[in-house]
Design a protein around this motif. Structure first.
Motif, PDB file in Angstrom:
ATOM      1  N   VAL A 157       0.831  -1.202   0.000  1.00  0.00           N
ATOM      2  CA  VAL A 157       0.000   0.000   0.000  1.00  0.00           C
ATOM      3  C   VAL A 157       0.867   1.253   0.000  1.00  0.00           C
ATOM      4  O   VAL A 157       1.845   1.354   0.758  1.00  0.00           O
ATOM      5  N   ALA A 158       0.519   2.205  -0.864  1.00  0.00           N
ATOM      6  CA  ALA A 158       1.228   3.481  -0.931  1.00  0.00           C
ATOM      7  C   ALA A 158       0.259   4.570  -1.365  1.00  0.00           C
ATOM      8  O   ALA A 158      -0.759   4.300  -2.013  1.00  0.00           O
ATOM      9  N   PHE A 159       0.573   5.803  -0.997  1.00  0.00           N
ATOM     10  CA  PHE A 159      -0.227   6.964  -1.372  1.00  0.00           C
ATOM     11  C   PHE A 159       0.295   7.493  -2.696  1.00  0.00           C
ATOM     12  O   PHE A 159       1.451   7.906  -2.800  1.00  0.00           O
ATOM     13  N   ASP A 160      -0.555   7.491  -3.724  1.00  0.00           N
ATOM     14  CA  ASP A 160      -0.161   7.840  -5.090  1.00  0.00           C
ATOM     15  C   ASP A 160      -0.248   9.354  -5.298  1.00  0.00           C
ATOM     16  O   ASP A 160      -1.334   9.927  -5.333  1.00  0.00           O
ATOM     17  N   LEU A 161       0.904   9.999  -5.471  1.00  0.00           N
ATOM     18  CA  LEU A 161       0.940  11.449  -5.644  1.00  0.00           C
ATOM     19  C   LEU A 161       0.297  11.898  -6.955  1.00  0.00           C
ATOM     20  O   LEU A 161      -0.304  12.981  -7.023  1.00  0.00           O
ATOM     21  N   ASP A 162       0.428  11.119  -8.001  1.00  0.00           N
ATOM     22  CA  ASP A 162      -0.174  11.501  -9.284  1.00  0.00           C
ATOM     23  C   ASP A 162      -1.691  11.538  -9.186  1.00  0.00           C
ATOM     24  O   ASP A 162      -2.341  12.435  -9.737  1.00  0.00           O
ATOM     25  N   VAL A 163      -2.263  10.565  -8.501  1.00  0.00           N
ATOM     26  CA  VAL A 163      -3.710  10.564  -8.295  1.00  0.00           C
ATOM     27  C   VAL A 163      -4.112  11.753  -7.448  1.00  0.00           C
ATOM     28  O   VAL A 163      -5.108  12.442  -7.723  1.00  0.00           O
TER      29      VAL A 163
END
Length: 365
Positions: free
Chosen positions: A272-278
């Motif tokens: 799990v990671a927080f997507d900066l592009d999204v």
């Protein structure tokens, strides 16, 4: 012999139709709180509608939900009337019973309501591209724009304490102190330590002087309906949690849901990671709708909201795990602990990217 839930729903659905023909009643969606069904009238050009049994353990006064919904729908209809040059955000309309009521209370005390079905739309559990991300941001931003001039004092607080993170922390600590039979594990120790290290952060939004607005309350990705032909966001559904609150709860929850490309039900929390592009795409569309009325202090606390919401939800999952899965539905032992780990890993990813996220907020604000 006891009837299954679909048979019960079929019996209840007949209070919302005028004809006596056959009905097709099928479970709809995978919500963790309410029981939801799609009802189709088996007639030429038969209508479809959504039937829900409101979870009274979660919503102790469901009539207030319907009062809020009436106020919201009336306001949004008025705001969108005569704006042919602006794309409408469709909201589910109330379908009354044959007697003209907004709901049906059965002999068991369960509360049922019917809403219009929005055709040719579908939802996603995981975003597929930046276009969908922008559309999710548009849907939430448009909702906030449409309700920016709706007095939040007109709405009932149907879930007192909802999204008030210090209360969740106090509840967790009370439950954790009284639990003696939960098996110890590496995952559980990680979760407990993760919360303990961040105790002082839970009150960040409640301690700030932020204005109350009308909020959706649960704008996760699968509550956005996308048009099947154009791919554009057509609707924002699941309006039970509409109430006075902070827009930070909504934006933080939307980003929590959308920026986790592994999905909320990821089997391996380490992925799990927080997507900066999204995040960038959602903020671009969101601020295009809300930039005219968000205040400087509201913008100042947006990063804190993005960090807090996965932490808050993870804490709620963890508390429910310790308490024996009384709130969120589970299909297997340990599922709520796994859900908590997914949210904690997401919060951790947000923390490691704080500078980049703040930069995105400053660019868009």
């Amino acid at each position: 012999m006891a009837m299954d839930s679909s048979e019960i729903a079929d019996r209840i659905a007949r209070h919302f139709v005028t004809e006596k023909g056959d009905l097709s009643v099928k479970p709809l969606g995978d919500g963790l709180i309410n029981d939801t069904f799609l009802v189709t009238e088996e007639l030429p050009d038969g209508e479809r509608f959504v039937l829900q049994r409101i979870n009274s353990r979660v919503f102790p006064e469901p009539r207030l939900i319907m009062e809020n919904l009436r106020i919201l729908l009336s306001h949004v209809r008025e705001r969108q009337a005569g704006t042919a040059d602006v794309r409408d955000l469709k909201l589910p309309e109330i379908r009354p019973t044959r007697a003209g009521l907004d709901f049906w209370a059965d002999s068991e005390g369960d509360f049922w309501r019917a809403l219009s079905f929005i055709p040719n739309t579908g939802s996603h559990n995981v975003l597929h591209d930046s276009v969908q991300a922008e559309e999710a941001g548009y849907a939430l931003g448009r909702f906030h724009a449409l309700t920016a001039d709706l007095d939040p004092g007109l709405l009932h607080d149907t879930l007192p304490g909802f999204h008030i993170a210090p209360r969740y922390l106090a509840r967790f600590e009370k439950v954790a102190a009284g639990v003696q039979t939960v098996p110890d594990s590496e995952e559980l120790r990680f979760a407990l330590d993760f919360v303990g290290a961040r105790r002082s952060f839970f009150a960040v939004l409640e301690d700030a002087a932020l204005p109350l607005r009308v909020i959706h309350g649960d704008p996760k990705l699968n509550n956005v309906l996308f048009d099947e032909h154009s791919g554009l966001a057509a609707s924002l559904i699941d309006l039970d949690t509409v109430k006075p609150g902070l827009v930070h709860y909504d934006l933080g929850d939307c980003l929590r849901s959308c920026c986790n490309r592994s999905g909320e039900a990821a089997d391996d929390a380490s992925t799990v990671a927080f997507d900066l592009d999204v995040c960038r795409a959602i903020l671009r569309a969101y601020f295009a709708e809300t930039g005219a009325f968000l205040t400087a202090i509201e913008r100042r606390y947006l990063y804190d909201a993005i960090r807090l919401l996965p932490l808050e939800l993870g804490l709620r999952f963890l508390t429910d795990h310790l308490e024996g899965n009384r709130y969120f539905k589970v299909e297997r032992p340990g599922q709520n602990l796994q859900r908590a780990l997914v949210q904690f890993r997401l919060a951790e990813s947000v923390e490691t990217q704080e500078k980049s996220i703040r930069r995105l907020i400053d660019e868009r604000a």
